[in-house]
Design an enzyme around this catalytic site. Structure first.
Site, PDB file in Angstrom:
ATOM      1  N   THR A  40       0.844  -1.210   0.000  1.00  0.00           N
ATOM      2  CA  THR A  40       0.000   0.000   0.000  1.00  0.00           C
ATOM      3  C   THR A  40       0.876   1.255   0.000  1.00  0.00           C
ATOM      4  OG1 THR A  40      -1.686  -1.192   1.239  1.00  0.00           O
ATOM      5  CG2 THR A  40      -1.827   1.204   1.268  1.00  0.00           C
ATOM      6  N   HIS A  43       2.285   1.909  -3.377  1.00  0.00           N
ATOM      7  CA  HIS A  43       1.286   2.527  -4.268  1.00  0.00           C
ATOM      8  C   HIS A  43       1.180   4.031  -3.990  1.00  0.00           C
ATOM      9  CE1 HIS A  43      -0.290  -1.084  -6.141  1.00  0.00           C
ATOM     10  NE2 HIS A  43      -0.390  -1.669  -4.967  1.00  0.00           N
TER      11      HIS A  43
END
Ligand code: ZN
Length: 366
Positions: A40, A43
């Site tokens: 995450t 990203h």
């Protein structure tokens, strides 16, 4: 305090000074010792389509952490200043049907630490007391920092009974590796793991899997022959989000086989539904951790001797975050840890092995 912030709507993260957070009602304030870098976070750093659509800037990133409690709001019980803690990064609403029924991991209004509210890549973080996990059993801060992804692995691996079963794990990233360690620890017969990175498959070997298969060279059918398996895998743990891996898994399950799917596909993809039907497969989606049954399972697994230290391969001081993120993004390592302690919190004997001891068992490639 220092914090790693997504300041601008472009690729990158910025280490900046921000005000220290103070405890709100029902909250706990934590001096962060270690943080783990998650997909995450990659990203968010890259600022891809998902990050563009999801984030409100500026945002302190990060949700995998360990630290010592330094302040608790009035009325918070059972958590004390000095406790070593980790945090459940999904903050639930407490009001929806599932929350009311005690199925908090199925809350439909979850707020994500380091995604929807300021996260843990900082010297201090605050969290609702209900999201704080106090380590009652001694655990090293590095391992405590990866309880969030360890929980993903445990939640996935323990979705179906594994004792005596043949288990196929597709994807040997940090969570796949931890799931392999769990499956082996709880008594699966064969644990086979696949990936396309030899480095990661070598790590899997250190965790005691029966077969680490590079699917860029060998097929799963080859692997089954090597294990003298005739009928197919009983349980599948899909950890990659890769369409080819999921199709391959479906094709090599035994009749009545069960698949737990944690890997998050980037987009829709077709699978052979006829095989799902005629092989009578069960496919279960997994997200996050059960609150707090998975956390209980994690602490007990470690207490009972599960060793996660081979999964942590790289450690960096927080100001070398760019190198740490590049390492995590390489797809060839285990878990990458950022150290925020800067000598402020000397290691305590109760925290387990010293940093030097922990480092001696793994490699830092920086
Ligand atoms: Zn809810």
């Amino acid at each position: 305090m220092k914090a790693l912030v997504k300041e601008r709507a472009e690729p990158g993260l910025w280490l900046v000074d921000v005000p220290e957070p103070e405890v709100g009602p029902g909250e706990v304030k934590i001096r962060v010792l270690r943080t783990g870098i998650c997909g995450t976070d990659l990203h968010i750093r890259k600022f891809d389509d998902w990050a563009r659509q999801t984030l409100e800037l500026p945002l302190i990133v990060g949700h995998e952490f360990s630290g010592h409690v330094v302040d608790v709001a009035p009325g918070v019980e059972d958590i004390a200043v000095g406790d070593l803690v980790s945090g459940e990064g999904h903050i639930v609403c407490g009001k929806c049907r599932n929350c009311m029924a005690g199925r908090r991991h199925l809350c439909r209004n979850t707020i994500g630490l380091g995604v929807n509210r300021d996260g843990a890549f900082a010297e201090y973080v605050t969290l609702p007391a209900t999201n704080v996990w106090v380590h009652r059993v001694p655990v090293h801060p590095d391992v405590a920092a990866i309880f969030d992804p360890f929980g993903n692995a445990v939640h996935t691996a323990l979705s179906f009974p594994l004792v005596g079963e043949d288990v196929l794990i597709t994807g040997a990233g940090p969570i796949g590796l931890m799931a392999a360690a769990v499956a082996t620890h709880v008594g699966a017969r064969h644990v086979a793991i696949t990936d396309v990175s030899d480095e990661r498959l070598n790590l899997a070997g250190k965790l005691g899997v029966n077969l680490a298969l590079n699917v860029s060279r060998d097929t799963i059918a080859d692997g089954m022959r090597r294990l003298d398996m005739r009928e197919g895998f009983d349980v599948g743990l899909e950890m990659s989000g890769n369409p080819a891996a999921m199709r391959d898994m479906i094709a090599h399950m035994t009749h009545g086989g069960r698949i737990a799917m944690l890997g998050l596909p980037a987009e829709e993809f077709p699978i052979d539904w006829a095989t799902v039907v005629t092989s009578m497969l069960t496919i279960k989606g997994i997200y996050g951790r059960e609150m707090f049954e998975t956390w209980y399972n994690m602490s007990v697994l470690l207490e009972k001797g599960l060793d996660l230290t081979p999964v942590i391969t790289d450690r960096f001081p927080y100001d070398e975050f760019d190198a740490a993120f590049d390492t995590a993004a390489s797809g060839r390592t285990g878990k990458v840890i950022l150290d925020w302690s800067e000598g402020a919190w000397p290691e305590r004997a109760s925290d387990g092995p010293t940093q030097a001891e922990a480092a001696a068992t793994t490699n830092r490639s920086a």
